[in-house]
Design a protein around this motif. Structure first.
Motif, short mmCIF file in Angstrom:
data_model
loop_
_atom_site.label_atom_id
_atom_site.label_comp_id
_atom_site.label_asym_id
_atom_site.label_seq_id
_atom_site.Cartn_x
_atom_site.Cartn_y
_atom_site.Cartn_z
N HIS A 44 -10.24 -9.68 2.49
CA HIS A 44 -9.66 -8.48 1.88
C HIS A 44 -8.29 -8.80 1.29
CE1 HIS A 44 -8.47 -4.21 1.52
NE2 HIS A 44 -7.30 -4.60 2.03
N PHE A 45 -7.46 -9.49 2.04
CA PHE A 45 -6.13 -9.85 1.54
C PHE A 45 -6.24 -10.79 0.34
CE2 PHE A 45 -4.43 -8.96 6.00
CZ PHE A 45 -3.78 -7.80 5.62
N ALA B 149 -8.64 -10.97 -1.84
CA ALA B 149 -9.10 -10.21 -3.01
C ALA B 149 -7.95 -9.43 -3.65
CB ALA B 149 -10.21 -9.25 -2.60
N GLN B 150 -6.95 -9.11 -2.84
CA GLN B 150 -5.78 -8.40 -3.36
C GLN B 150 -4.70 -9.36 -3.87
OE1 GLN B 150 -4.54 -5.87 -0.05
NE2 GLN B 150 -5.56 -4.13 -1.02
N GLY B 151 -4.98 -10.66 -3.76
CA GLY B 151 -3.98 -11.64 -4.17
C GLY B 151 -2.85 -11.79 -3.17
N THR B 152 -3.12 -11.41 -1.90
CA THR B 152 -2.10 -11.46 -0.85
C THR B 152 -2.30 -12.72 -0.01
OG1 THR B 152 -2.13 -9.04 -0.76
CG2 THR B 152 -1.07 -10.20 1.07
N LYS C 105 -16.22 -2.56 6.93
CA LYS C 105 -15.22 -2.48 5.86
C LYS C 105 -14.18 -1.42 6.18
CE LYS C 105 -18.26 -4.07 2.12
NZ LYS C 105 -18.91 -3.71 0.82
N LYS D 127 -10.11 -2.00 6.36
CA LYS D 127 -9.16 -1.15 5.65
C LYS D 127 -8.11 -0.59 6.61
CE LYS D 127 -8.87 2.93 2.65
NZ LYS D 127 -9.65 4.03 2.00
N ALA E 5 -5.71 -3.52 7.57
CA ALA E 5 -4.88 -3.90 6.43
C ALA E 5 -3.76 -2.88 6.23
CB ALA E 5 -5.74 -3.99 5.17
N SER E 6 -4.08 -1.61 6.39
CA SER E 6 -3.07 -0.55 6.24
C SER E 6 -2.03 -0.61 7.35
CB SER E 6 -3.74 0.82 6.23
OG SER E 6 -4.65 0.95 5.16
N GLU F 92 0.24 -3.83 6.69
CA GLU F 92 0.99 -3.94 5.43
C GLU F 92 2.52 -3.87 5.60
OE1 GLU F 92 0.98 -2.07 0.89
OE2 GLU F 92 -0.21 -1.12 2.48
N ARG G 165 6.43 -5.78 -0.63
CA ARG G 165 5.73 -4.69 -1.32
C ARG G 165 6.36 -3.36 -0.98
NH1 ARG G 165 -0.74 -5.76 -1.72
NH2 ARG G 165 -0.60 -7.72 -2.83
#
Length: 358
Positions: free
Chosen positions: A95-96, A98-101, A340, A344, A347-348, A351, A358
């Motif tokens: 997931h990270f 895919a976000q470019g993280t 999934k 999520k 990840a939240s 963050e 960010r």
């Protein structure tokens, strides 16, 4: 281990949980329980007397009994807790990515393997500049999040890690978590507009921990209320119960979920009963065995007993002491596991702690 260029200077996340035996055998279970139950935050008395009682009296019996329980939940991949948490870690890292993280994610346990100490040591050697440990307990307790914090801090010291470190305290009231739990309950078939009953079952803790300042009970209440609000429920449609009390020598947080289910079996009529465990991120012994293999069959059998009791009294032309119970369905709501939705949520939660500007 040589440094890998792709980890140099990166943030790393360690998903931490309690742990599990390496095998469902008495020897492996005794080894695991010895490590777990000797933790200063777990043991009920001083080190020396408890060590004698544990190793001479408790482990010889409990090792064999617990091994039978673990065998009943074991999968071809091994421990369901370890296997599912590893999938969750891979999903979160993807997931990270895919976000470019640039975040590396590892799975670890306080007791047993893969160990939290080994994970932190490996990440340090691999060049991580910042390590965030996320205990997978939405509601923090001395015996869970506190133990992970102890072990993480010890591992940071032993590995001489000089980068930034974070141990996330809890996420009991995080809006994404509350929404995900509410969605899981709906997806299991719960209908807020019906007579369905909802039991939030949490791991119990000793009352002396609460007296010492543990805010666990307050967080349990806040989580339950938040999930209920997401479902649009009033206070009569749900209740809180506790499970997994370890010993009878101490007072534990109540009411016990088993007692609540016993009462509901006698008076719930044809209402369906749903059990959700917001305290458990991943299905494990306490949910697969205790609830699905024990509580659910017990409730169903007890429900049927009361139905037969009512039928017998009806046939005798007598008035039952209470209305005969119809056989109502009981449904277990799976944990968020490696879904999934869970990715999520985590990840939240993570963050704000990743230090990525960010």
């Amino acid at each position: 281990m040589k440094k890998h260029a792709e980890l140099e200077g990166r943030t790393a996340v360690v998903l931490a949980n309690t742990g599990t035996p390496g095998k469902p055998t008495p020897q492996a279970v005794r080894k695991y329980l010895s490590q777990f139950l000797m933790d200063r935050r777990i043991r009920p008395m001083g080190l020396v007397p408890w060590s004698l009682i544990l190793h001479l009296c408790i482990l010889p019996k409990r090792g064999k009994a617990s091994a039978q329980k673990y065998r009943s939940i074991w999968t071809p991949e091994g421990s369901p807790l370890v296997a599912t948490q590893e999938k969750l870690a891979r999903g979160l890292e993807a997931h990270f990515a895919a976000q470019g993280t640039p975040v590396t994610v590892r799975s670890a346990m306080s007791y047993g393997q893969p160990s939290l100490e080994a994970a932190i040591k490996q990440l340090k050697k691999a060049g991580a500049a910042r390590i965030v440990v996320l205990p997978l307990y939405p509601q923090a307790a001395f015996s869970t999040t506190g133990s992970v914090t102890d072990k993480a801090e010890r591992a940071f010291r032993k590995s001489h890690f000089k980068g930034e470190t974070v141990v996330v305290s809890d996420y009991h009231n995080h809006p994404v978590y509350l929404k995900a739990m509410a969605a899981a309950i709906r997806n299991a078939g719960y209908n807020p507009a019906s007579d369905d009953r909802l039991l939030f079952s949490f791991h119990s803790v000793p009352l002396n921990d609460l007296e010492a300042g543990d805010n666990y009970e307050l967080q349990v209440g806040a989580s339950s209320l938040g999930i209920a609000n997401e479902l649009g429920l009033d206070r009569r449609q749900w209740t809180i119960g506790y499970q997994c009390q370890f010993d009878k020598g101490r007072q534990w947080l109540k009411p016990f979920s088993r007692d609540t289910l016993k009462a509901w079996a006698e008076n719930a009529g044809d209402a369906r009963v749903f059990i959700a465990c917001p305290n458990f991120a991943i299905d494990c012994l306490e949910t697969i065995y205790d609830i699905q293999q024990q509580f659910v069959p017990e409730y169903t059998a007890r429900k049927r007993d009361w139905e037969l009791y009512g039928e017998a009294h009806d046939h005798d032309g007598e008035q039952p002491a209470y209305a005969p119970a119809a056989t109502g369905e009981i449904v277990y709501v799976p944990c968020l596991n490696a879904t999934k939705a869970h990715v999520k949520v985590l990840a939240s939660v993570l963050e704000p702690h990743l230090g990525l500007g960010r």
